[in-house]
Motif scaffolding. Structure first.
Motif, PDB file in Angstrom:
ATOM      1  N   SER A   1       0.847  -1.191   0.000  1.00 64.95           N
ATOM      2  CA  SER A   1       0.000   0.000   0.000  1.00 64.95           C
ATOM      3  C   SER A   1       0.881   1.240   0.000  1.00 64.95           C
ATOM      4  N   LEU A   2       0.491   2.225  -0.790  1.00 63.39           N
ATOM      5  CA  LEU A   2       1.250   3.470  -0.924  1.00 63.39           C
ATOM      6  C   LEU A   2       0.406   4.627  -0.421  1.00 63.39           C
ATOM      7  N   ALA A   3       0.982   5.433   0.473  1.00 60.68           N
ATOM      8  CA  ALA A   3       0.269   6.565   1.057  1.00 60.68           C
ATOM      9  C   ALA A   3       1.056   7.856   0.831  1.00 60.68           C
ATOM     10  N   PRO A   4       0.749   8.617  -0.242  1.00 62.22           N
ATOM     11  CA  PRO A   4       1.400   9.915  -0.442  1.00 62.22           C
ATOM     12  C   PRO A   4       0.966  10.897   0.655  1.00 62.22           C
ATOM     13  N   MET A   5       1.930  11.533   1.303  1.00 63.40           N
ATOM     14  CA  MET A   5       1.648  12.429   2.409  1.00 63.40           C
ATOM     15  C   MET A   5       1.499  13.864   1.912  1.00 63.40           C
TER      16      MET A   5
ATOM     17  N   THR B   1       0.135   9.264  13.544  1.00 65.79           N
ATOM     18  CA  THR B   1       0.015  10.719  13.528  1.00 65.79           C
ATOM     19  C   THR B   1       0.170  11.261  12.122  1.00 65.79           C
ATOM     20  N   TRP B   2       1.146  10.764  11.379  1.00 66.02           N
ATOM     21  CA  TRP B   2       1.362  11.236  10.012  1.00 66.02           C
ATOM     22  C   TRP B   2       0.167  10.906   9.117  1.00 66.02           C
ATOM     23  N   MET B   3      -0.383   9.711   9.277  1.00 57.41           N
ATOM     24  CA  MET B   3      -1.557   9.339   8.484  1.00 57.41           C
ATOM     25  C   MET B   3      -2.727  10.266   8.796  1.00 57.41           C
TER      26      MET B   3
ATOM     27  N   ASN C   1      -6.952  12.816   2.590  1.00 54.20           N
ATOM     28  CA  ASN C   1      -7.592  12.561   1.299  1.00 54.20           C
ATOM     29  C   ASN C   1      -7.349  11.141   0.781  1.00 54.20           C
ATOM     30  N   LEU C   2      -6.728  10.320   1.584  1.00 52.39           N
ATOM     31  CA  LEU C   2      -6.432   8.957   1.165  1.00 52.39           C
ATOM     32  C   LEU C   2      -7.598   8.023   1.473  1.00 52.39           C
ATOM     33  N   PRO C   3      -7.684   6.903   0.777  1.00 50.98           N
ATOM     34  CA  PRO C   3      -8.732   5.918   1.074  1.00 50.98           C
ATOM     35  C   PRO C   3      -8.675   5.473   2.535  1.00 50.98           C
ATOM     36  N   SER C   4      -9.823   5.305   3.155  1.00 50.79           N
ATOM     37  CA  SER C   4      -9.891   4.962   4.574  1.00 50.79           C
ATOM     38  C   SER C   4      -9.259   3.610   4.878  1.00 50.79           C
ATOM     39  N   ASP C   5      -9.193   2.733   3.861  1.00 43.26           N
ATOM     40  CA  ASP C   5      -8.645   1.399   4.137  1.00 43.26           C
ATOM     41  C   ASP C   5      -7.155   1.445   4.462  1.00 43.26           C
ATOM     42  N   LEU C   6      -6.457   2.537   4.076  1.00 43.87           N
ATOM     43  CA  LEU C   6      -5.040   2.662   4.422  1.00 43.87           C
ATOM     44  C   LEU C   6      -4.876   2.877   5.924  1.00 43.87           C
TER      45      LEU C   6
ATOM     46  N   LYS D   1      -4.602  -2.003  12.224  1.00 48.42           N
ATOM     47  CA  LYS D   1      -4.649  -3.440  12.497  1.00 48.42           C
ATOM     48  C   LYS D   1      -3.270  -4.036  12.808  1.00 48.42           C
ATOM     49  N   VAL D   2      -2.223  -3.231  12.692  1.00 48.56           N
ATOM     50  CA  VAL D   2      -0.873  -3.749  12.927  1.00 48.56           C
ATOM     51  C   VAL D   2      -0.722  -4.399  14.299  1.00 48.56           C
ATOM     52  N   PRO D   3      -1.258  -3.793  15.390  1.00 44.44           N
ATOM     53  CA  PRO D   3      -1.112  -4.446  16.700  1.00 44.44           C
ATOM     54  C   PRO D   3      -1.776  -5.818  16.787  1.00 44.44           C
TER      55      PRO D   3
END
Length: 293
Positions: free
Chosen positions: A73-77, A143-145, A151-156, A162-164
């Motif tokens: 998954s790619l998340a442009p900040m 925090t960064w997300m 404006n990114l898809p909520s699934d990111l 879910k990482v924990p």
């Protein structure tokens, strides 16, 4: 003591399932064909990459990816200034590795430049006291997300949350903390790095040693460091590659030297992209390194 670090050697030990990364620039062919391929072959199948939006768009146009959305998954900040942190976080059910440094997700960052990276290893049985550093790193990603990924898809964001579940120890608590290691990060919703770091500066201060690849035109940080009144302030600049404002040599109390002379590496022909500060006080010493110039 410094040592060469190989991500590929670390992967051979196994036990990692998730990788979170941040970068200012990214070279998609290098990431997909080298880093991602090697990590997936070692059992790391969950990947999230946060990259500065402007640099990401440039990379998409110049050397577009082929596996995004399928294998990672790619998340442009969307950051008004530069999204500049460089973190690599490998996570498994019983262990973790955190690398915080100056390396971008490029061939230069991982193989050609001279970079400085802090590597911290966590294990649920033997290194439990280092858990707070990993919790801080995970908090930084969240925090960064939140601050730059509106404006990114909520699934990111959901994927990150879910990482924990994959690494339950991230939600754990530690009684015996290790204060020798701290992770500081900045975002739109936090205070700046300088104000966070100031309380850790030794007093009285005997010596400052610094290396940087870039400087602001006003040399504001150099001036702040000079105002700490250290007995000796040495600043390393790679004169063949780095262009610093000419008046840097005129600041009273700052000794400007060739940065290669401050490093133990012999490959001085490489671009020294490292950023570090060393503070030597009467009672303790502090080493700071990461992505901040």
């Amino acid at each position: 003591m410094s040592e060469s670090v190989s991500l590929f050697d670390e992967l051979k030990s196994g036990g990692y399932e998730t990788c979170l990364m941040t970068s200012f620039n990214i070279d998609f062919p290098f990431y997909e064909e080298v880093l991602l391929r090697r990590m997936r072959s070692s059992g790391v199948y969950h990947h999230l990459v946060l990259v500065d939006q402007r640099m990401c768009m440039q990379a998409l146009n110049e050397r577009p990816p082929h596996l995004v959305g399928q294998h990672y998954s790619l998340a442009p900040m969307d950051c008004k200034k530069a999204f500049h942190p460089k973190l690599l976080m490998l996570l498994g059910k019983n262990k973790g590795l955190l690398a915080v440094g100056s390396h971008n997700i490029t061939l230069s960052g991982f193989g050609q430049n001279l970079e400085v990276t802090n590597v911290i290893r966590f294990n649920t049985k033997t290194r439990i006291e280092l858990l707070p550093v990993f919790k801080s790193a995970y908090q930084a990603f969240q925090t960064w997300m939140k601050d730059y990924g509106n404006n990114l898809p909520s699934d990111l964001s959901e994927s990150l949350s879910k990482v924990p579940h994959l690494c339950p120890w991230l939600d754990g608590e530690v009684k015996n903390l290790n204060d020798d290691y701290q992770l500081l990060f900045t975002s739109k919703s936090t205070s700046n790095l300088w104000s966070q770091f100031q309380p850790a500066i030794p007093k009285p201060l005997n010596r400052i040693i610094g290396i940087s690849a870039f400087f602001d035109k006003s040399l504001s940080v150099v001036n702040k460091l000079q105002e700490l009144d250290a007995e000796n302030f040495t600043l390393g600049i790679q004169q063949s590659r780095v262009q610093a404002p000419a008046h840097i040599v005129d600041i009273e109390g700052v000794n400007v030297v060739e940065s290669s002379g401050l490093l133990s590496e012999n490959n001085y022909h490489s671009y020294i992209h490292a950023k570090l500060l060393y503070f030597d006080g009467d009672e303790h010493q502090v080493l700071v390194s990461g992505s901040a110039n």
